[in-house]
Design a protein around this motif. Structure first.
Motif, PDB file in Angstrom:
ATOM      1  N   THR A 151       0.849  -1.193   0.000  1.00  0.00           N
ATOM      2  CA  THR A 151       0.000   0.000   0.000  1.00  0.00           C
ATOM      3  C   THR A 151       0.882   1.239   0.000  1.00  0.00           C
ATOM      4  O   THR A 151       1.839   1.331   0.777  1.00  0.00           O
ATOM      5  CB  THR A 151      -0.902   0.014   1.237  1.00  0.00           C
ATOM      6  OG1 THR A 151      -1.705  -1.176   1.244  1.00  0.00           O
ATOM      7  CG2 THR A 151      -1.812   1.231   1.226  1.00  0.00           C
ATOM      8  N   ALA A 184      -1.629   8.037  11.383  1.00  0.00           N
ATOM      9  CA  ALA A 184      -2.297   6.779  11.079  1.00  0.00           C
ATOM     10  C   ALA A 184      -1.354   5.608  11.311  1.00  0.00           C
ATOM     11  O   ALA A 184      -0.134   5.730  11.196  1.00  0.00           O
ATOM     12  CB  ALA A 184      -2.788   6.794   9.632  1.00  0.00           C
ATOM     13  N   TYR A 185      -1.957   4.476  11.633  1.00  0.00           N
ATOM     14  CA  TYR A 185      -1.183   3.247  11.798  1.00  0.00           C
ATOM     15  C   TYR A 185      -0.653   2.839  10.433  1.00  0.00           C
ATOM     16  O   TYR A 185      -1.427   2.656   9.487  1.00  0.00           O
ATOM     17  CB  TYR A 185      -2.081   2.169  12.395  1.00  0.00           C
ATOM     18  CG  TYR A 185      -1.418   0.823  12.530  1.00  0.00           C
ATOM     19  CD1 TYR A 185      -0.174   0.688  13.137  1.00  0.00           C
ATOM     20  CD2 TYR A 185      -2.044  -0.319  12.043  1.00  0.00           C
ATOM     21  CE1 TYR A 185       0.425  -0.546  13.264  1.00  0.00           C
ATOM     22  CE2 TYR A 185      -1.451  -1.571  12.165  1.00  0.00           C
ATOM     23  CZ  TYR A 185      -0.204  -1.680  12.774  1.00  0.00           C
ATOM     24  OH  TYR A 185       0.402  -2.912  12.891  1.00  0.00           O
ATOM     25  N   LYS A 216      -0.198   1.529  19.020  1.00  0.00           N
ATOM     26  CA  LYS A 216      -1.366   0.836  18.491  1.00  0.00           C
ATOM     27  C   LYS A 216      -1.446  -0.460  19.253  1.00  0.00           C
ATOM     28  O   LYS A 216      -0.470  -1.196  19.368  1.00  0.00           O
ATOM     29  CB  LYS A 216      -1.194   0.567  16.998  1.00  0.00           C
ATOM     30  CG  LYS A 216      -2.400  -0.097  16.306  1.00  0.00           C
ATOM     31  CD  LYS A 216      -2.521  -1.600  16.496  1.00  0.00           C
ATOM     32  CE  LYS A 216      -1.322  -2.375  16.000  1.00  0.00           C
ATOM     33  NZ  LYS A 216      -1.529  -3.872  16.163  1.00  0.00           N
ATOM     34  N   ASP A 226      -2.314  -0.005   8.563  1.00  0.00           N
ATOM     35  CA  ASP A 226      -3.766   0.132   8.376  1.00  0.00           C
ATOM     36  C   ASP A 226      -4.110   1.594   8.603  1.00  0.00           C
ATOM     37  O   ASP A 226      -4.349   2.027   9.728  1.00  0.00           O
ATOM     38  CB  ASP A 226      -4.514  -0.768   9.360  1.00  0.00           C
ATOM     39  CG  ASP A 226      -6.022  -0.752   9.116  1.00  0.00           C
ATOM     40  OD1 ASP A 226      -6.468  -0.051   8.178  1.00  0.00           O
ATOM     41  OD2 ASP A 226      -6.742  -1.428   9.877  1.00  0.00           O
ATOM     42  N   ILE A 227      -4.091   2.347   7.530  1.00  0.00           N
ATOM     43  CA  ILE A 227      -4.240   3.802   7.653  1.00  0.00           C
ATOM     44  C   ILE A 227      -5.631   4.200   8.136  1.00  0.00           C
ATOM     45  O   ILE A 227      -5.869   5.380   8.422  1.00  0.00           O
ATOM     46  CB  ILE A 227      -3.926   4.485   6.312  1.00  0.00           C
ATOM     47  CG1 ILE A 227      -4.859   3.968   5.212  1.00  0.00           C
ATOM     48  CG2 ILE A 227      -2.467   4.262   5.931  1.00  0.00           C
ATOM     49  CD1 ILE A 227      -4.666   4.674   3.873  1.00  0.00           C
ATOM     50  N   GLN A 228      -6.533   3.234   8.255  1.00  0.00           N
ATOM     51  CA  GLN A 228      -7.855   3.545   8.781  1.00  0.00           C
ATOM     52  C   GLN A 228      -7.832   3.681  10.306  1.00  0.00           C
ATOM     53  O   GLN A 228      -8.753   4.237  10.890  1.00  0.00           O
ATOM     54  CB  GLN A 228      -8.852   2.447   8.374  1.00  0.00           C
ATOM     55  CG  GLN A 228      -8.981   2.245   6.870  1.00  0.00           C
ATOM     56  CD  GLN A 228      -9.465   3.495   6.156  1.00  0.00           C
ATOM     57  OE1 GLN A 228     -10.299   4.246   6.687  1.00  0.00           O
ATOM     58  NE2 GLN A 228      -8.939   3.742   4.959  1.00  0.00           N
ATOM     59  N   ARG A 229      -6.764   3.186  10.916  1.00  0.00           N
ATOM     60  CA  ARG A 229      -6.648   3.259  12.371  1.00  0.00           C
ATOM     61  C   ARG A 229      -5.678   4.377  12.746  1.00  0.00           C
ATOM     62  O   ARG A 229      -4.711   4.651  12.032  1.00  0.00           O
ATOM     63  CB  ARG A 229      -6.163   1.929  12.944  1.00  0.00           C
ATOM     64  CG  ARG A 229      -7.081   0.755  12.579  1.00  0.00           C
ATOM     65  CD  ARG A 229      -6.545  -0.549  13.120  1.00  0.00           C
ATOM     66  NE  ARG A 229      -6.480  -0.546  14.585  1.00  0.00           N
ATOM     67  CZ  ARG A 229      -6.070  -1.584  15.306  1.00  0.00           C
ATOM     68  NH1 ARG A 229      -5.664  -2.700  14.682  1.00  0.00           N
ATOM     69  NH2 ARG A 229      -6.052  -1.507  16.613  1.00  0.00           N
ATOM     70  N   VAL A 230      -5.918   4.977  13.898  1.00  0.00           N
ATOM     71  CA  VAL A 230      -5.120   6.117  14.346  1.00  0.00           C
ATOM     72  C   VAL A 230      -4.329   5.708  15.599  1.00  0.00           C
ATOM     73  O   VAL A 230      -4.859   5.030  16.488  1.00  0.00           O
ATOM     74  CB  VAL A 230      -6.014   7.336  14.655  1.00  0.00           C
ATOM     75  CG1 VAL A 230      -5.159   8.510  15.149  1.00  0.00           C
ATOM     76  CG2 VAL A 230      -6.811   7.734  13.431  1.00  0.00           C
TER      77      VAL A 230
END
Length: 356
Positions: A223, A269-270, A255, A273-277
């Motif tokens: 990604t 962002a993580y 995280k 998994d950029i959806q997680r902060v």
């Protein structure tokens, strides 16, 4: 008994008494001290052949008696009265038993031994007693000693430690210090971030940091996100969470879910998994999922093991030896001995002088 044996023994006793040779065994001419003298002589130089003298004096069968010391110890002072009067010259002649006991006390030959001696030997014994058992050495003039032939020099091989203990200890300390320092630097070293080149407008997560990349050049399944220089420079994963301390609060983000916690050097962002902060580190998370004491204890164990290993190496090095060959200087020593022999007179020592 020889007619003059009793007089000779008595004269020998007087001479030895006057010379002070009997102080250790007979301190006075009394019956009690004569008894003590017999005990001292028995303890110091008793010989089985002395049993005849003691059995005759104490009128005991020597075959039946197996401990003459007990006989002497149990004797009465009056048993020595005749001998005491004789040595004090209060009486004239005395019995053979008293004379034999007196000869035994002063170490004089028995009457039978005296009869076997030649006139020269008797005179020598009497002369030695008269001189206090001392015979002066006879000095002979200087003589020509034999010439000592010089010996060819020879080499002697010895083995010595190759390295001194002092140098080995210093080397081990330096090696341990340098190794520990380099390990600490290597452990905390961070990779240099490669700055983006022309055309690299994206970046991807490479395990513990971001790497710039051109669009379409990333590997399949990776990604990519738009390039952010601040995130590229500051976002890193902390691979040794146990190094975190209370000073890390406010500087570290994490995280986590249950026991799966990861720690990073910047917010955002993580990466996987950029959806997680990422969340800021709290004291609860720090205490529950990290342990700086565990980190220090582990490094201490490693340090002790390294010290032990280096000590073994130093011990092995200390056992190394080198061969050293040294020339023998016996030739020079022989010359010096020869010169001393030429200058010093030879001294012939008799039996009496050796006793001194």
């Amino acid at each position: 008994m020889p007619e003059d044996y009793q007089d000779i023994v008595l004269a020998a006793y007087k001479k030895m008494r006057d010379n002070g040779e009997l102080r250790t065994i007979l301190t006075g001419e009394t019956t009690t001290r004569l008894k003590k003298a017999c005990l001292k002589v028995y303890d110091s130089r008793y010989n089985p052949k002395d049993a005849d003298i003691l059995s005759m004096f104490f009128e005991i069968d020597r075959i039946e008696c197996d401990d003459f010391r007990k006989v002497i110890y149990d004797s009465e002072p009056d048993d020595y009265k005749a001998l005491c009067n004789h040595i004090k010259e209060e009486t004239g002649k005395t019995s053979e038993e008293n004379t034999d006991l007196l000869a035994w006390l002063i170490g004089f030959p028995t009457q039978y031994e005296w009869m076997e001696l030649s006139d020269e030997e008797k005179e020598l014994i009497i002369e030695k007693i008269a001189n206090g058992n001392k015979t002066p050495p006879v000095v002979i003039g200087p003589t020509n000693p034999p010439i000592l032939q010089p010996k060819p020099p020879r080499e002697e091989t010895t083995y010595r430690p190759r390295f001194s203990q002092h140098h080995i200890i210093i080397s081990c300390i330096i090696l341990l210090f340098v190794g520990t320092t380099f390990f600490a630097i290597w452990e905390r070293d961070t990779k240099m971030i490669r700055m983006p080149e022309s055309g690299e407008k994206f970046m991807y997560w490479d395990g513990d940091h971001y790497e710039p990349v051109k669009d379409g050049e990333q590997e399949p399944g990776i990604t990519i996100i738009p390039l952010n220089l601040q995130t590229l420079k500051q976002q890193r994963k902390i691979n040794l969470p146990d190094t975190l301390t209370s000073y890390s609060i406010g500087k570290v983000w994490y995280k986590g879910f249950v026991k799966d916690h990861e720690f990073f050097t910047d917010s955002g962002a993580y990466p996987q998994d950029i959806q997680r902060v990422l969340k800021p580190l709290t004291n609860t998370i720090l205490t529950k999922y990290t342990s700086n004491y565990r980190y220090l204890l582990t490094r201490l164990v490693w340090f002790i093991c390294a010290t032990f290993f280096i000590s073994l190496c130093g011990f092995a090095v200390s056992k190394l030896e080198k061969e050293v060959k040294a020339k023998d200087e016996s030739q020079q020593q022989d010359k010096e001995v020869g010169l001393r022999l030429e200058e010093e007179p030879m001294v012939e020592q008799t039996e009496g002088s050796l006793a001194i």
